[in-house]
Design a protein around this motif. Structure first.
Motif, PDB file in Angstrom:
ATOM      1  N   GLN A  10      69.251  87.806  -7.528  1.00 19.31           N
ATOM      2  CA  GLN A  10      68.583  88.506  -8.639  1.00 19.31           C
ATOM      3  C   GLN A  10      68.920  87.847  -9.968  1.00 19.31           C
ATOM      4  O   GLN A  10      70.039  87.377 -10.171  1.00 19.31           O
ATOM      5  N   ALA A  36      73.983  91.499  -1.781  1.00 16.33           N
ATOM      6  CA  ALA A  36      72.586  91.978  -1.810  1.00 16.33           C
ATOM      7  C   ALA A  36      71.861  91.587  -3.087  1.00 16.33           C
ATOM      8  O   ALA A  36      70.628  91.527  -3.109  1.00 16.33           O
ATOM      9  N   HIS A  39      56.611  80.560   0.536  1.00 21.46           N
ATOM     10  CA  HIS A  39      57.871  81.008  -0.075  1.00 21.46           C
ATOM     11  C   HIS A  39      59.073  80.281   0.527  1.00 21.46           C
ATOM     12  O   HIS A  39      60.057  80.032  -0.152  1.00 21.46           O
ATOM     13  N   ARG A  83      59.035  88.985  -8.406  1.00 20.58           N
ATOM     14  CA  ARG A  83      59.097  89.760  -7.167  1.00 20.58           C
ATOM     15  C   ARG A  83      58.152  89.154  -6.124  1.00 20.58           C
ATOM     16  O   ARG A  83      58.479  89.046  -4.957  1.00 20.58           O
ATOM     17  N   ARG A 134      59.560  85.964  -4.581  1.00 18.31           N
ATOM     18  CA  ARG A 134      60.626  86.081  -3.571  1.00 18.31           C
ATOM     19  C   ARG A 134      60.546  87.455  -2.910  1.00 18.31           C
ATOM     20  O   ARG A 134      61.336  88.349  -3.205  1.00 18.31           O
ATOM     21  N   PRO A 135      59.550  87.651  -2.058  1.00 16.15           N
ATOM     22  CA  PRO A 135      59.357  88.975  -1.459  1.00 16.15           C
ATOM     23  C   PRO A 135      60.382  89.251  -0.357  1.00 16.15           C
ATOM     24  O   PRO A 135      61.076  88.346   0.093  1.00 16.15           O
ATOM     25  N   ALA A 136      60.406  90.510   0.067  1.00 15.22           N
ATOM     26  CA  ALA A 136      61.339  90.889   1.136  1.00 15.22           C
ATOM     27  C   ALA A 136      60.994  90.145   2.430  1.00 15.22           C
ATOM     28  O   ALA A 136      61.880  89.758   3.186  1.00 15.22           O
ATOM     29  N   ARG A 137      59.661  89.980   2.672  1.00  8.95           N
ATOM     30  CA  ARG A 137      59.239  89.223   3.867  1.00  8.95           C
ATOM     31  C   ARG A 137      58.562  87.944   3.399  1.00  8.95           C
ATOM     32  O   ARG A 137      57.355  87.913   3.182  1.00  8.95           O
TER      33      ARG A 137
END
Lengths: 271, 313
Positions: A141, A137, B54, B43, B46-49
């Motif tokens: 990062q 996960a 991207h 952030r 590289r977003p979650a969606r």
């Protein structure tokens, strides 16, 4: 007779400012054993590990790996250097120094890339290591966004991705919460079961008690104070007191002052 | 045994007076803000969606946006530049990049460049032409020391068009660059620039970026440690001395950190030859994006040469 995997013979190391790092220390590490180097702060544990890892070189004495003298010259030899780094991994106490890449994924990939594996093989190793340590996960990062425990896990993952036969671990549990410490002890157990050689520098008597086959105790004079099985050395309170691994503890029972060496490993009778 | 003064309580004081933040505090505040902005940008990048921009391969994105910037330099009319700006703004909108994030970083720089760099080009001294606005007109020559003032200073139509072109070109160029950095993480961008020749520079830049945050945290910790133990504010000279010493301490720490990092690299098999895991993927989305960029750039260039060049302005 089988030669030890790593061997230091009467090694002495001084820092550039003249302070002693380690004095006249002789250590031998057999393949597959788990050796714990115990010592108080600044007793020379890290120095001894770095000497065994060929990161620094002794002023006196010799360090051997696979029966070959470890020196700046021998590590200039590309083939030997590659074999040595592949077989002997080092976990740094300072995880910020160890995690120098832009992302967790790149950090874990760094070691396998140096082994000239194919990109597909590198990716496979990284992904398996991430999955093994439950780090998938946070793979993308950057290290500065990780907690202390996560950094330690990533540093271990970076080490395991190279699959060294011997792992030199410098204070692997420092800064870890109790659950992560337990996780590390279990991981060390699994690595031992796989036949890996572990050399762990720590001042944590609990960790030493759980993972050591053999213990070396360093004194505050940077010399080896004792060497032997954990069952004997970890119960020798006079020895542990003399090297500052336990302390005198005074408290009152039934109106009388009661003084005894204090360590959480040992029970004592108040009668 | 602790000395007796350890047990003495500090005297109670009245409510603190408001003080303006000193130079160090302001600098550190800005430093912390920089770190926050960078983390925010990462952030957003590289977003979650992830959106269209991207998901594009970083190398394709870098080359295509560089291509669009080069195309912008060949355009000589403001409307054709707006075609490129509209295209990238639409791509950013499709990629769900917040407009605030897109324009927030450079909105102030465009008027600034217009006033400082472009506006002088609007004057008749630089670009002669039809006068739009007269700033002054003198009946006889006036000298200010060695400087002879021109008899007339005006803003010309041709000059204003030239200033608008320079400013718009700058706006479009910065818009492209910001879109690229907001949709591509720094490490991906560096990997996109990775090749055998650039490998050492890419490695150094990647590590410099990584350790910037470690050193920023050290600076912040130093300042907080000082604040926690500061009872009376120091004089400006004492503050300067403190800064000087901390700069020295930071330099020393960074040198030690460098040594440890190099040891860590050696321990993991580094032998002086940087290697990176790069993935170059050209799939349908990348091909469509490249075609769209080429089509928009060609359209803008054609419009600029064929249609707009015939207009009287």
């Amino acid at each position: 007779m089988v030669a030890p995997l790593l061997q230091a013979e009467a090694v002495t190391y001084h820092y550039p400012d003249g302070r002693a790092g380690i004095v006249e220390a002789s250590v031998s590490v057999a393949e597959g054993e788990s050796l714990v180097i115990l010592g108080a702060n600044a007793s020379g544990k890290t120095t001894l590990l770095q000497l065994l890892a060929g990161l620094i070189f002794p002023a006196r004495g010799t360090v051997r790996a696979f029966d070959i003298v470890l020196s700046e010259q021998s590590l200039q030899d590309g083939d030997f250097a590659r074999t040595f780094r592949q077989r002997v991994g080092f976990l740094f106490q300072d995880t910020d120094a160890m995690l120098f890449s832009a992302t967790v994924y790149d950090d874990i990939a760094f070691g396998p890339l140096q082994l000239d594996l194919t990109p597909d093989e590198v990716r496979r190793r990284v992904e398996e290591t991430l999955s093994l340590l439950g780090l998938s996960a946070i793979a993308q990062q950057p290290p500065h966004q990780l907690s202390g425990g996560e950094k330690k896990k990533v540093a271990l993952a970076a080490l395991l991705a190279v699959s060294p036969g011997a792992l030199l671990l410098d204070e692997p549990t420092s800064g870890l919460d109790p659950r992560s410490q337990r996780w590390f002890v279990e991981l060390a157990g699994e690595l031992r079961a796989m036949g890996k050689t572990l050399v762990t520098a720590t001042h944590d008597l609990h960790v030493a008690d759980e993972i050591a086959d053999r213990v070396i105790v360093l004194g505050e004079d940077h010399r080896i104070a004792a060497e032997g099985p954990p069952e004997r050395l970890l119960r020798d309170l006079d020895l542990l007191l003399s090297v500052n691994l336990v302390h005198q503890h005074a408290h009152i029972h039934d109106g009388r002052v009661h003084v005894h060496p204090h360590s959480h490993l040992h029970a004592h009778d108040h009668q | 045994m602790l000395p007796s003064w350890v047990a003495e309580a500090a005297p109670a004081r009245s409510a603190p007076r408001r003080r303006s933040a000193g130079f160090i505090q302001r600098t550190l505040h800005q430093t912390a803000r920089f770190a926050e902005h960078t983390v925010f940008a990462e952030r957003v990048a590289r977003p979650a969606r992830p959106g269209l921009l991207h998901t594009l391969d970083a190398r394709i994105k870098l080359l295509s946006i560089l291509g669009l910037i080069v195309a912008a330099t060949f355009l000589h009319h403001v409307p054709s530049l707006w075609v490129l700006a509209a295209f990238i703004a639409a791509a950013a909108a499709v990629s769900r990049i917040p407009a605030r994030a897109l324009f927030h970083r450079f909105w102030w720089s465009v008027p600034l460049v217009f006033v400082i760099a472009a506006l002088p080009a609007a004057l008749n001294l630089v670009t002669p032409g039809d006068s739009l606005l007269t700033i002054y007109r003198l009946d006889e020559a006036v000298r200010l020391g060695r400087l002879q003032l021109p008899p007339e200073l005006t803003i010309t139509r041709q000059g204003l068009a030239s200033a608008a072109l320079v400013t718009t070109r700058l706006f479009v160029g910065v818009l492209f660059a910001v879109t690229l950095t907001l949709t591509t993480r720094w490490d991906d961008l560096l990997k996109a620039a990775y090749c055998r020749a650039s490998a050492p520079f890419v490695l150094i830049l990647t590590m410099a970026y990584r350790y910037l945050f470690v050193l920023l945290r050290t600076v912040e910790d130093m300042h907080l440690a000082k604040r926690a133990r500061t009872i009376l504010p120091g004089t400006p000279s004492a503050e300067r001395r403190w800064i000087g010493r901390r700069v020295g301490a930071l330099f020393s720490r960074s040198r030690h950190l460098t040594e440890r990092v190099y040891s860590a690299m050696l321990a993991r098999g580094y032998r002086g030859e940087p290697k990176a895991l790069t993935a170059f993927h050209l799939e349908g989305t990348e091909a469509a994006w490249v075609l769209a960029c080429a089509a928009v750039a060609s359209l803008a260039l054609l419009a600029d040469r064929l249609l707009l060049a015939k207009l009287p302005w």
